[in-house]
Design a protein around this motif. Structure first.
Motif, PDB file in Angstrom:
ATOM      1  N   THR A 231      37.999   7.684  88.583  1.00 42.85           N
ATOM      2  CA  THR A 231      37.954   7.352  87.160  1.00 42.85           C
ATOM      3  C   THR A 231      37.203   8.434  86.401  1.00 42.85           C
ATOM      4  O   THR A 231      36.383   9.162  86.964  1.00 42.85           O
ATOM      5  CB  THR A 231      37.300   5.981  86.911  1.00 42.85           C
ATOM      6  N   GLU A 232      37.499   8.535  85.101  1.00 43.54           N
ATOM      7  CA  GLU A 232      36.877   9.533  84.226  1.00 43.54           C
ATOM      8  C   GLU A 232      36.366   8.859  82.959  1.00 43.54           C
ATOM      9  O   GLU A 232      36.996   7.926  82.462  1.00 43.54           O
ATOM     10  CB  GLU A 232      37.884  10.612  83.828  1.00 43.54           C
ATOM     11  N   HIS A 233      35.254   9.368  82.454  1.00 42.41           N
ATOM     12  CA  HIS A 233      34.730   8.915  81.163  1.00 42.41           C
ATOM     13  C   HIS A 233      33.594   9.833  80.744  1.00 42.41           C
ATOM     14  O   HIS A 233      33.148  10.675  81.499  1.00 42.41           O
ATOM     15  CB  HIS A 233      34.274   7.454  81.211  1.00 42.41           C
ATOM     16  N   SER A 234      33.156   9.662  79.507  1.00 46.79           N
ATOM     17  CA  SER A 234      31.911  10.270  79.046  1.00 46.79           C
ATOM     18  C   SER A 234      30.960   9.110  78.764  1.00 46.79           C
ATOM     19  O   SER A 234      31.381   7.966  78.631  1.00 46.79           O
ATOM     20  CB  SER A 234      32.137  11.141  77.804  1.00 46.79           C
ATOM     21  N   VAL A 235      29.669   9.399  78.718  1.00 48.65           N
ATOM     22  CA  VAL A 235      28.649   8.363  78.557  1.00 48.65           C
ATOM     23  C   VAL A 235      27.689   8.803  77.462  1.00 48.65           C
ATOM     24  O   VAL A 235      27.359   9.983  77.355  1.00 48.65           O
ATOM     25  CB  VAL A 235      27.879   8.146  79.886  1.00 48.65           C
ATOM     26  N   TRP A 236      27.215   7.842  76.659  1.00 49.27           N
ATOM     27  CA  TRP A 236      26.229   8.137  75.618  1.00 49.27           C
ATOM     28  C   TRP A 236      25.389   6.904  75.358  1.00 49.27           C
ATOM     29  O   TRP A 236      25.712   5.809  75.797  1.00 49.27           O
ATOM     30  CB  TRP A 236      26.917   8.618  74.345  1.00 49.27           C
ATOM     31  N   SER A 237      24.312   7.123  74.622  1.00 50.10           N
ATOM     32  CA  SER A 237      23.485   6.008  74.180  1.00 50.10           C
ATOM     33  C   SER A 237      23.002   6.296  72.767  1.00 50.10           C
ATOM     34  O   SER A 237      22.236   7.238  72.553  1.00 50.10           O
ATOM     35  CB  SER A 237      22.292   5.798  75.114  1.00 50.10           C
ATOM     36  N   ASP A 238      23.461   5.506  71.820  1.00 50.45           N
ATOM     37  CA  ASP A 238      23.060   5.692  70.425  1.00 50.45           C
ATOM     38  C   ASP A 238      21.583   5.367  70.217  1.00 50.45           C
ATOM     39  O   ASP A 238      20.907   6.033  69.431  1.00 50.45           O
ATOM     40  CB  ASP A 238      23.913   4.823  69.495  1.00 50.45           C
ATOM     41  N   ILE A 239      21.079   4.338  70.918  1.00 47.56           N
ATOM     42  CA  ILE A 239      19.692   3.904  70.699  1.00 47.56           C
ATOM     43  C   ILE A 239      18.764   4.274  71.853  1.00 47.56           C
ATOM     44  O   ILE A 239      17.573   4.018  71.790  1.00 47.56           O
ATOM     45  CB  ILE A 239      19.620   2.382  70.447  1.00 47.56           C
ATOM     46  N   GLY A 240      19.328   4.860  72.920  1.00 47.73           N
ATOM     47  CA  GLY A 240      18.554   5.170  74.118  1.00 47.73           C
ATOM     48  C   GLY A 240      18.697   4.053  75.139  1.00 47.73           C
ATOM     49  O   GLY A 240      19.005   2.907  74.783  1.00 47.73           O
ATOM     50  N   CYS A 241      18.520   4.399  76.404  1.00 44.15           N
ATOM     51  CA  CYS A 241      18.611   3.397  77.459  1.00 44.15           C
ATOM     52  C   CYS A 241      17.996   3.930  78.748  1.00 44.15           C
ATOM     53  O   CYS A 241      17.738   5.124  78.883  1.00 44.15           O
ATOM     54  CB  CYS A 241      20.064   2.979  77.714  1.00 44.15           C
ATOM     55  N   VAL A 242      17.775   3.023  79.669  1.00 43.90           N
ATOM     56  CA  VAL A 242      17.359   3.349  81.033  1.00 43.90           C
ATOM     57  C   VAL A 242      18.301   2.600  81.954  1.00 43.90           C
ATOM     58  O   VAL A 242      18.532   1.403  81.767  1.00 43.90           O
ATOM     59  CB  VAL A 242      15.898   2.951  81.311  1.00 43.90           C
ATOM     60  N   VAL A 243      18.876   3.314  82.930  1.00 37.85           N
ATOM     61  CA  VAL A 243      19.806   2.688  83.870  1.00 37.85           C
ATOM     62  C   VAL A 243      19.399   3.017  85.303  1.00 37.85           C
ATOM     63  O   VAL A 243      18.866   4.086  85.586  1.00 37.85           O
ATOM     64  CB  VAL A 243      21.268   3.139  83.622  1.00 37.85           C
ATOM     65  N   LEU A 244      19.661   2.066  86.178  1.00 38.98           N
ATOM     66  CA  LEU A 244      19.561   2.279  87.620  1.00 38.98           C
ATOM     67  C   LEU A 244      20.965   2.635  88.067  1.00 38.98           C
ATOM     68  O   LEU A 244      21.918   1.897  87.781  1.00 38.98           O
ATOM     69  CB  LEU A 244      19.081   1.004  88.318  1.00 38.98           C
ATOM     70  N   ILE A 245      21.117   3.777  88.749  1.00 39.67           N
ATOM     71  CA  ILE A 245      22.445   4.265  89.095  1.00 39.67           C
ATOM     72  C   ILE A 245      22.505   4.647  90.563  1.00 39.67           C
ATOM     73  O   ILE A 245      21.524   5.146  91.129  1.00 39.67           O
ATOM     74  CB  ILE A 245      22.822   5.465  88.188  1.00 39.67           C
ATOM     75  N   GLN A 246      23.658   4.367  91.173  1.00 40.22           N
ATOM     76  CA  GLN A 246      23.909   4.810  92.543  1.00 40.22           C
ATOM     77  C   GLN A 246      25.253   5.515  92.554  1.00 40.22           C
ATOM     78  O   GLN A 246      26.245   4.988  92.057  1.00 40.22           O
ATOM     79  CB  GLN A 246      23.950   3.638  93.523  1.00 40.22           C
ATOM     80  N   TRP A 247      25.258   6.728  93.097  1.00 39.32           N
ATOM     81  CA  TRP A 247      26.485   7.500  93.255  1.00 39.32           C
ATOM     82  C   TRP A 247      26.754   7.672  94.746  1.00 39.32           C
ATOM     83  O   TRP A 247      25.875   8.086  95.483  1.00 39.32           O
ATOM     84  CB  TRP A 247      26.350   8.910  92.709  1.00 39.32           C
ATOM     85  N   ASP A 248      28.000   7.386  95.175  1.00 42.77           N
ATOM     86  CA  ASP A 248      28.368   7.694  96.554  1.00 42.77           C
ATOM     87  C   ASP A 248      28.474   9.203  96.756  1.00 42.77           C
ATOM     88  O   ASP A 248      28.132   9.719  97.812  1.00 42.77           O
ATOM     89  CB  ASP A 248      29.719   7.064  96.918  1.00 42.77           C
ATOM     90  N   ARG A 249      28.975   9.878  95.708  1.00 39.75           N
ATOM     91  CA  ARG A 249      29.117  11.336  95.726  1.00 39.75           C
ATOM     92  C   ARG A 249      28.815  11.838  94.322  1.00 39.75           C
ATOM     93  O   ARG A 249      29.021  11.113  93.350  1.00 39.75           O
ATOM     94  CB  ARG A 249      30.545  11.720  96.115  1.00 39.75           C
ATOM     95  N   PRO A 250      28.370  13.078  94.184  1.00 43.00           N
ATOM     96  CA  PRO A 250      28.127  13.614  92.841  1.00 43.00           C
ATOM     97  C   PRO A 250      29.405  13.586  91.998  1.00 43.00           C
ATOM     98  O   PRO A 250      30.515  13.650  92.528  1.00 43.00           O
ATOM     99  CB  PRO A 250      27.689  15.057  93.111  1.00 43.00           C
ATOM    100  N   VAL A 251      29.237  13.487  90.685  1.00 45.34           N
ATOM    101  CA  VAL A 251      30.382  13.514  89.775  1.00 45.34           C
ATOM    102  C   VAL A 251      30.776  14.961  89.493  1.00 45.34           C
ATOM    103  O   VAL A 251      29.979  15.883  89.682  1.00 45.34           O
ATOM    104  CB  VAL A 251      30.084  12.767  88.452  1.00 45.34           C
ATOM    105  N   LYS A 252      32.011  15.154  89.023  1.00 45.50           N
ATOM    106  CA  LYS A 252      32.487  16.472  88.622  1.00 45.50           C
ATOM    107  C   LYS A 252      32.571  16.491  87.100  1.00 45.50           C
ATOM    108  O   LYS A 252      33.343  15.734  86.508  1.00 45.50           O
ATOM    109  CB  LYS A 252      33.860  16.774  89.228  1.00 45.50           C
ATOM    110  N   ILE A 253      31.758  17.330  86.467  1.00 44.58           N
ATOM    111  CA  ILE A 253      31.779  17.458  85.006  1.00 44.58           C
ATOM    112  C   ILE A 253      33.062  18.152  84.598  1.00 44.58           C
ATOM    113  O   ILE A 253      33.406  19.207  85.125  1.00 44.58           O
ATOM    114  CB  ILE A 253      30.532  18.234  84.504  1.00 44.58           C
ATOM    115  N   LEU A 254      33.793  17.561  83.641  1.00 46.09           N
ATOM    116  CA  LEU A 254      35.057  18.104  83.179  1.00 46.09           C
ATOM    117  C   LEU A 254      34.905  18.852  81.876  1.00 46.09           C
ATOM    118  O   LEU A 254      35.563  19.864  81.668  1.00 46.09           O
ATOM    119  CB  LEU A 254      36.080  16.971  83.012  1.00 46.09           C
ATOM    120  N   ASP A 255      34.099  18.339  80.976  1.00 50.46           N
ATOM    121  CA  ASP A 255      33.854  18.970  79.670  1.00 50.46           C
ATOM    122  C   ASP A 255      32.358  19.224  79.566  1.00 50.46           C
ATOM    123  O   ASP A 255      31.586  18.278  79.535  1.00 50.46           O
ATOM    124  CB  ASP A 255      34.260  18.041  78.516  1.00 50.46           C
TER     125      ASP A 255
END
Length: 115
Positions: free
Chosen positions: A89-113
């Motif tokens: 899957t592909e997407h971009s991510v942002w936060s207008d007000i700011g955020c903190v997330v707990l994240i787990q990646w099986d493998r690093p992501v590939k930046i497209l843009d």
């Protein structure tokens, strides 16, 4: 609710942790860096207006929003939201007000843009 989850969500246990550079206006606290075939686990802190450019998931990614609101093309995810991004899957991510997330990646992501 498990004690660790309660501590992270309700008590803000992440607030005392040290964060380092990740991307512009996004900092990271590694809980477990990528190792061999082991997934990476981290906390990401987005300042208000921060974003991560469009990227492709090369493995499974799971996210728990601990504070604020994280957004992508599919919607806005507030505190307590659990997000699953499947491999490919592909997407971009942002936060207008700011955020903190707990994240787990099986493998690093590939930046497209990357501006």
């Amino acid at each position: 609710m498990p004690e660790t989850t309660r501590e992270l969500l309700t008590l803000g246990g992440w607030k005392e942790l040290e964060f380092g550079p990740f991307r512009e206006n996004v900092t990271i606290h590694w809980i477990r860096p990528f190792e061999a075939d082991q997934p990476g686990v981290a906390l990401l802190r987005y300042e208000a207006g921060a974003s991560v450019p469009r990227h492709r998931h090369q493995g499974l990614e799971t996210i728990l929003v601990l504070d604020g609101v994280q957004s992508d093309e599919a919607g806005d995810y507030g505190r307590g939201s659990y997000i699953v991004n499947a491999p490919g899957t592909e997407h971009s991510v942002w936060s207008d007000i700011g955020c903190v997330v707990l994240i787990q990646w099986d493998r690093p992501v590939k930046i497209l843009d990357d501006d």
